[in-house]
Design a protein around this motif. Structure first.
Motif, PDB file in Angstrom:
ATOM      1  N   UNK A  76       1.273  -1.181   0.032  1.00  0.00           N
ATOM      2  CA  UNK A  76       0.133   0.548   0.163  1.00  0.00           C
ATOM      3  C   UNK A  76       0.823   1.194  -0.217  1.00  0.00           C
ATOM      4  N   UNK A  77       0.816   1.961  -1.333  1.00  0.00           N
ATOM      5  CA  UNK A  77       1.482   3.154  -0.903  1.00  0.00           C
ATOM      6  C   UNK A  77       1.514   4.517  -0.581  1.00  0.00           C
ATOM      7  N   UNK A  78      -0.346   4.621  -0.488  1.00  0.00           N
ATOM      8  CA  UNK A  78      -0.333   5.587   0.152  1.00  0.00           C
ATOM      9  C   UNK A  78      -0.961   6.170  -0.929  1.00  0.00           C
ATOM     10  N   UNK A  79      -0.787   8.093  -0.419  1.00  0.00           N
ATOM     11  CA  UNK A  79      -1.216   8.761  -1.455  1.00  0.00           C
ATOM     12  C   UNK A  79      -0.375   9.475  -2.267  1.00  0.00           C
ATOM     13  N   UNK A  80      -0.183  10.401  -3.793  1.00  0.00           N
ATOM     14  CA  UNK A  80       0.875  10.889  -3.838  1.00  0.00           C
ATOM     15  C   UNK A  80      -0.025  11.904  -4.869  1.00  0.00           C
ATOM     16  N   UNK A  81       0.811  12.997  -5.407  1.00  0.00           N
ATOM     17  CA  UNK A  81       0.248  14.124  -5.921  1.00  0.00           C
ATOM     18  C   UNK A  81       0.027  13.744  -8.004  1.00  0.00           C
ATOM     19  N   UNK A  82      -0.822  14.692  -8.511  1.00  0.00           N
ATOM     20  CA  UNK A  82      -0.684  14.047  -9.260  1.00  0.00           C
ATOM     21  C   UNK A  82       0.210  14.737 -10.655  1.00  0.00           C
ATOM     22  N   UNK A  83       0.700  13.510 -11.278  1.00  0.00           N
ATOM     23  CA  UNK A  83       2.388  13.459 -11.806  1.00  0.00           C
ATOM     24  C   UNK A  83       3.501  13.593 -11.108  1.00  0.00           C
ATOM     25  N   UNK A  84       3.517  13.174  -9.663  1.00  0.00           N
ATOM     26  CA  UNK A  84       4.774  12.755  -8.825  1.00  0.00           C
ATOM     27  C   UNK A  84       4.869  11.726  -8.568  1.00  0.00           C
ATOM     28  N   UNK A  85       5.582  11.162  -8.981  1.00  0.00           N
ATOM     29  CA  UNK A  85       5.571   9.209  -8.904  1.00  0.00           C
ATOM     30  C   UNK A  85       5.806   9.018  -7.312  1.00  0.00           C
ATOM     31  N   UNK A  86       5.319   7.199  -7.320  1.00  0.00           N
ATOM     32  CA  UNK A  86       5.320   7.188  -6.225  1.00  0.00           C
ATOM     33  C   UNK A  86       5.790   5.641  -6.091  1.00  0.00           C
ATOM     34  N   UNK A  87       6.859   5.190  -5.372  1.00  0.00           N
ATOM     35  CA  UNK A  87       7.555   4.345  -5.680  1.00  0.00           C
ATOM     36  C   UNK A  87       7.280   3.132  -4.350  1.00  0.00           C
ATOM     37  N   UNK A  88       7.055   2.007  -4.453  1.00  0.00           N
ATOM     38  CA  UNK A  88       6.264   0.404  -4.174  1.00  0.00           C
ATOM     39  C   UNK A  88       8.322  -0.136  -3.885  1.00  0.00           C
ATOM     40  N   UNK A  89       8.539  -0.586  -2.452  1.00  0.00           N
ATOM     41  CA  UNK A  89       9.602  -1.627  -2.496  1.00  0.00           C
ATOM     42  C   UNK A  89       9.431  -2.976  -1.861  1.00  0.00           C
ATOM     43  N   UNK A  90      10.003  -4.261  -2.844  1.00  0.00           N
ATOM     44  CA  UNK A  90       9.145  -5.446  -2.471  1.00  0.00           C
ATOM     45  C   UNK A  90      10.395  -6.257  -1.710  1.00  0.00           C
ATOM     46  N   UNK A  91      10.344  -6.459  -0.790  1.00  0.00           N
ATOM     47  CA  UNK A  91      11.416  -7.111   0.001  1.00  0.00           C
ATOM     48  C   UNK A  91      11.254  -9.030  -0.111  1.00  0.00           C
ATOM     49  N   UNK A  92      12.645  -9.206  -1.261  1.00  0.00           N
ATOM     50  CA  UNK A  92      11.996 -11.275  -1.487  1.00  0.00           C
ATOM     51  C   UNK A  92      13.148 -11.710  -1.093  1.00  0.00           C
ATOM     52  N   UNK A  93      14.076 -13.526  -0.960  1.00  0.00           N
ATOM     53  CA  UNK A  93      15.259 -13.542  -0.937  1.00  0.00           C
ATOM     54  C   UNK A  93      14.718 -14.864  -1.281  1.00  0.00           C
ATOM     55  N   UNK A  94      15.793 -15.157  -2.521  1.00  0.00           N
ATOM     56  CA  UNK A  94      15.655 -16.822  -2.140  1.00  0.00           C
ATOM     57  C   UNK A  94      16.924 -17.463  -1.674  1.00  0.00           C
ATOM     58  N   UNK A  95      15.613 -18.825  -1.456  1.00  0.00           N
ATOM     59  CA  UNK A  95      15.860 -19.678  -0.434  1.00  0.00           C
ATOM     60  C   UNK A  95      16.217 -20.657  -1.086  1.00  0.00           C
TER      61      UNK A  95
END
Length: 368
Positions: free
Chosen positions: A47-66
């Motif tokens: 859930x990235x929340x709020x951002x403004x028009x034409x203000x790019x927003x980034x989501x970071x996903x944490x992963x692991x090679x098991x």
């Protein structure tokens, strides 16, 4: 030689076939589960929340090679050209890594963007999803709430209780804001016995702010000098503890000044220190640097340094002697490590507790 002939009727064949199916259904899910466990995602939806028009927003996903083999990420394909992705091409065995999705926010309203991650761990892709909302205008909280723990914004992630006397109950506050799309119930977790915390209000609606009031119970502290701990800020009840939710707490408890009552200043020890500001900004391409500090007793009785502690990592101290006779000196060697000091988020300092009534607490500040 007499042999045995086994006759299998159609009904028996049907039973044998069903038994084989049961065995397959028992083993197939397990094998697919093992396959799926090679790539572990801590959270498939962010859930990235709020951002403004034409203000790019980034989501970071944490992963692991098991797995025990190198993981090859063949592709990360977003569902539209409005989303850019960043990812490593290869990941070592049992290593952690991140994948970032950035939405260009060129359309107002709620958004849900997905990307398919294809690897050599499975024939089936893993899907990552980012969600949020683009508003025509968004308040800029970077000044008031410069820090973020997910969608919970805050004005500080470290608490310092300085120059505390036994019996005091000083208070520190953390101001928070819900920048997400769902109601939160923020809490401080893993509080030590000497800290109390209350959140007002107890629940935060989207876009609303609140305050976390942290009270120090100094009577619960056992030792004079520096006490350090970490507490963890949760957005919701039941959240798991993780390093990215940590709030550092430092307490400096002053020695009991009653020990100096009736002591003549003329008969007391007196500390003279050559430097209390040390510059570690220039390592000249070296990994470590050392600075010598001279401690001299100019008083009339023995000077004792009862405690020597560091507020942060990245420092090492060596003291020739903790007891200094009148008129004598000792050397304090302070070594700083470039890589570790660069990661420190607080103020690097060294604390000394002495029996000098005028300098019971000495702080050496480190400039980095």
């Amino acid at each position: 030689m007499i042999g045995t002939i086994r006759i299998v009727f159609k009904s028996d064949l049907r039973k044998a076939f069903l038994a084989t199916c049961v065995l397959c259904s028992s083993f197939c899910p397990e094998s697919s589960q093992i396959q799926a466990q090679k790539l572990v995602v801590s959270q498939t939806t962010v859930e990235c929340g709020r951002t403004g028009y034409q203000q790019p927003i980034t989501a970071t996903f944490q992963l692991r090679n098991k797995s025990l083999k190198r993981l090859v990420i063949e592709s990360v394909n977003p569902d539209c050209g409005c989303t850019a992705v960043e990812f490593p091409r290869e990941v070592g065995a049992n290593d952690k890594f991140t994948i970032r999705m950035t939405y260009d926010a060129r359309q107002l309203g709620h958004f849900q963007k997905m990307a398919a991650v294809k690897t050599n761990a499975s024939s089936k892709p893993v899907y990552l999803t980012m969600k949020g909302v683009v508003l025509a205008e968004v308040l800029d909280y970077t000044g008031t709430y410069p820090l973020a723990m997910g969608n919970l914004l805050l004005d500080k992630d470290d608490l310092e209780f300085d120059d505390v006397n036994k019996g005091d109950a000083p208070v520190q506050e953390i101001h928070i804001l819900n920048n997400g799309l769902e109601t939160m119930t923020p809490r401080l977790m893993h509080l030590p016995s000497y800290l109390d915390a209350t959140v007002t209000p107890e629940t935060l609606a989207p876009g609303k702010s609140g305050t976390i009031k942290v009270t120090l119970r100094s009577n619960q502290l056992r030792d004079y000098g520096l006490t350090q701990s970490q507490v963890f800020l949760a957005q919701q009840l039941g959240d798991k503890v993780s390093a990215d939710k940590a709030v550092d707490v430092t307490v400096t408890l002053l020695p009991d000044l009653k020990q100096f009552e009736g002591v003549s200043r003329a008969q007391a020890p007196r500390l003279q220190i050559s430097e209390t500001e040390l510059d570690f900004t220039d390592f000249q391409k070296r990994q470590k640097k050392s600075i010598d500090v001279k401690l001299t007793n100019t008083g009339a009785s023995k000077l004792t340094i009862s405690s020597m502690q560091m507020y942060t990592k990245g420092l090492k101290v060596t003291l020739d002697s903790r007891d200094i006779e009148p008129g004598e000196s000792t050397d304090l060697k302070v070594t700083g490590y470039a890589d570790e000091l660069a990661k420190v988020k607080g103020r690097p300092r060294i604390l000394m507790i002495t029996n000098d009534p005028d300098h019971a607490k000495i702080v050496i500040n480190i400039k980095k």
